[in-house]
Structure formats: structure tokens, C-alpha cells
Scaffold this motif. Sequence first.
Motif, PDB file in Angstrom:
ATOM      1  N   GLN A  94       0.816  -1.218   0.000  1.00 39.23           N
ATOM      2  CA  GLN A  94       0.000   0.000   0.000  1.00 39.23           C
ATOM      3  C   GLN A  94       0.849   1.268   0.000  1.00 39.23           C
ATOM      4  N   PHE A  96       1.354   3.573  -2.025  1.00 30.49           N
ATOM      5  CA  PHE A  96       0.917   4.232  -3.246  1.00 30.49           C
ATOM      6  C   PHE A  96       1.294   5.710  -3.297  1.00 30.49           C
ATOM      7  N   HIS A  97       1.686   6.271  -2.171  1.00 35.25           N
ATOM      8  CA  HIS A  97       1.957   7.712  -2.108  1.00 35.25           C
ATOM      9  C   HIS A  97       3.435   8.023  -1.919  1.00 35.25           C
ATOM     10  N   CYS A 146      -7.347   2.695  -0.857  1.00 40.11           N
ATOM     11  CA  CYS A 146      -7.034   3.403  -2.101  1.00 40.11           C
ATOM     12  C   CYS A 146      -7.577   2.690  -3.336  1.00 40.11           C
ATOM     13  N   CYS A 152      -9.415   7.385  -1.428  1.00 40.18           N
ATOM     14  CA  CYS A 152      -8.169   8.105  -1.201  1.00 40.18           C
ATOM     15  C   CYS A 152      -8.431   9.599  -1.114  1.00 40.18           C
ATOM     16  N   CYS A 158      -1.920   9.518  -6.005  1.00 39.31           N
ATOM     17  CA  CYS A 158      -2.046   8.126  -5.557  1.00 39.31           C
ATOM     18  C   CYS A 158      -1.984   7.163  -6.737  1.00 39.31           C
ATOM     19  N   GLY A 160      -3.005   4.035  -6.286  1.00 37.97           N
ATOM     20  CA  GLY A 160      -3.872   2.941  -5.881  1.00 37.97           C
ATOM     21  C   GLY A 160      -4.774   2.434  -6.990  1.00 37.97           C
TER      22      GLY A 160
END
Length: 477
Positions: A94, A96-97, A146, A152, A158, A160
Motif C-alpha cells: 500500500q 501508493f503515495h 485506495c 483516497c 495516488c 492505488g
Amino acid sequence: MASRINTNFTLIPNQKYRRSNRRSNYISNTLDSGSQPLSTLGNFKALPLEIFQIILKCLSVKDISMLSMVSKAVSQHIINYISTSSGSKRLLLQNFHNLVLPDKKQDSAIFEHYRSLGLLFKRCTLLLPTKERLKYIHKILAEVSCFKFSGCAAPMQCLGLSCYGMFLQTLTAGWDELECGRVFNFLCELTNFSHRIQTIVFSKPGNARKLELRIRLFCRNVLLDHWTHRHDSAFWLTRILKPWPIVYQAKLLYIIFGPISPQDGQVVWQKMIEEPTDDSSLKCLANAIKLLYNTGIKEWTADDVIRLIDELSVVPREWLLENNARLLILSGNNICFTFMASKAVNGRSTELARLIVFLALVCEKELYCMDWAVQMMQKVCKVFNSSVEKTNFLQDVANAFACVTMEMLHSVMSGDRDEEDRNFLNLFHLVHAQANFHKEMEQPDQTAAQLIEHWPGIQRTQVQNPEVASLSMGLLA
């Protein structure tokens, strides 16, 4: 005595036989794990479940995916491992950021992880019906916020939804259209997609900006952008557009593929109606139109695509004709000609003539070959049934050049100038476009020669306007 000896004699060989039998069974199970119904785990049968899961932790996702194909029993153990907290935590990355690598290596790594994960789920759930597969997969992926439509808080930063789309593409690759249709329906129910679409198409453009952005990101990142075959992308785009009337299809197409603000990613609705734009703002729209026109999807005829372009050119209001011409050029020769021929057949020759002027203008600005615009006009001329219609059309083209030049001249002379002096530059390009357009028509081509037979009188009519003549001479000097 004799009986006691006989008893001892018979017992010892029986014990030896049992030991021998156990050894042979063990060897047989080792060499042929499929010989007994309970031995499908092979050597893993002798391991406690905890040890088996420790082994899975040491394997890559690709290796686990290959292992899942050994047997149904092994696949079930892997499914159980995925369902554990430690398994899901390890497999459902996770980050994603955390985009810290400028060369996008981190992006490609996480995409590759979810591509492998999609293949793992595809193999583990192979024996389940589609509906049950989707329910199980949703149950596992629901832990990732996400992956949800509005899960999100910073969707523009992101990855995601893109990872979810990569996972979905790998999972459904090779499925027939009926199964993919069930996947689309499942996602629609899961995200309340149809109701959200209804909200934005019934609203005024820009009134639901956040929802427009969410729908754009979901459609592009989850449903459309990851397919390698154009036919697959066209299938999913058709599922999105076709339930709605043509007016709403055009609006949806603009939301999904139209220009966006680089700051917040929101749709820029005034882009096409306020000023001439560049290729980058229209390229995605043109690619989507080509996707529907060229891939042979049975739900789309040539007339459907032409009507869609017509509706698109008035979203949210009528576009500048230069932007419309640029979209047609980017859409390719077949679509451009079909669109123009449709106007010719329907008696809209005046509109068609002005469109040709702006096709020539875009060719001049972008240094495209002006011969293309001339050839396109020549092809359109063949659509007219009589020489009178052809002559009238050519007269309309010449008049259109003169009228558009006068409009731009008046704009320049009114003193309405910006820092880049766009009005004057537009006029400069138009005069050069007209000169190059005429020059290409004078090339020794049989069709062009036939057109020029009708053209000299038109040229004299055009030069009768002294303002245009003097301006042209001044700019071309």
C-alpha cells in the motif's frame, strides 16, 4: 512346543512385512503424489501448516503463483494464507503515495507486483464461478482503501487505482466478453457507478468537479489505460458510454479524455471555446474516437462516431472551429473525410468550407503538409453529384478564406491584443496558409487541375476586397 514355535515363526515375518510395507508406501507417495487422494500436497503433507506458510513468505509472488498450480490442495492452502493478516499485509502493498524516485522505478515495481498478484488470484480462483471469484477477490482487496472509488483523500498523487487496474487487467485477460461484462456489472454495483454517472451528466459542467475527477480517474486508471490490445480498451469504453444517449456520451467522453488542469487535475470545460488549443489537449479525445471507429466494435457504426464528434464539438458550448479542425486532423484521414463528407451530403457546404479554412490554418501552424488539406478538399468535391454543386462549394471555400481573414483583421485593428499578440499571429498564419493552399492547388495534378478550372474567378472575387489584398501583400513581403 510345536505350536509355540509356529506362533513365534509366524509373528516375526508379519512384523517385518508391515515395516517393509510402510517404507514402500512412503517411497511410492514420494515418487507419485497423485497415486493417493490424500497425498496431493506431496512432500508438503508432512509439514505443519505454520511451516508451509513460512515457506510461502520466502517465495516471490510469481513463485507462489506457480506453486498454486501444483494441485487443488496446495491452491487451497495458498488461499488460506492470503486470507491471514500476515499474508494480506505482505501481498497487498500500500505504498501508493511514497513516490521518491524520479525515474519512476518505484512506480514500475509496484505495478509489476500487482500484475503478478493478479495472476496469482487468477490461478488460485480458477475453479470458482465468476461471481464467486469476484466476491472472494473483493473481500480480500476491500482492506485497501485506495482501491475504493472515493477511498483516497489525495487521488491525484495516488497510484492505488492504477495498481487496481493493473490487477484487474491481469485477472480478466483472456476472458470472453460475457465474463468481462459480468465484471463490469459487478464493479458498477460495488461503486454505485451508474448513479454517479447520472449525477454528472445531468449536472451543469463544472458543478460537480470532485465527482468528475473521481469518475475520470476510475475510468482511466481502472478500466481503460492498462490494456495492451485496442479491442479490449474499446470494449470497456463501450460499456461506459453505450447505456447513455448520444448527448451524454459526448459529455462523458470529454470528462474522461478532455483537457485537465495541471494543478488539481480537474476538467477544464472552457478550454475549447475560449482560445485555440494545442495537440496535447486533444490527443486523448482523438485517440478515444479512433478507438471506437477503427476497432470494429459492433455497437459502433461510422454514423454513430460522426454524431458523437458533432455532439462533442458543442460541449459545453460550441467550440472554436480551429479546435474542431485540430481534433479531426488528430483523429486521422478516414474519420476526417467521413465527417466532412457527411456535411457535404447533408447540404452544409458553408460550414464545410469554413472547416477547410481552419484545417489549412492548423496545417500551417503545425508545419503539416498543406498538400494534405488540398487532397482532403479534392476528395470531398467528389461527394457532390454535379459540377454546379462542386463550383458552388469551391466558391464557398474562397469566400470562407476571405471572411475568416476579415474577421481576424478586424480583431487585430480593434486593438484587442494580449502579451503574446495571438490575434496578429493567427492572422499571419492564416494569410500564409491561404497562400500555401493556393500554391498546392497549382501543382500538376489532374484532380487539382480540374478544380483550378473553377478557381480563377473565385480568386478575382476575393482580391476585390482591398483591405484583404493589401494586408496579404504586407504580411507576405
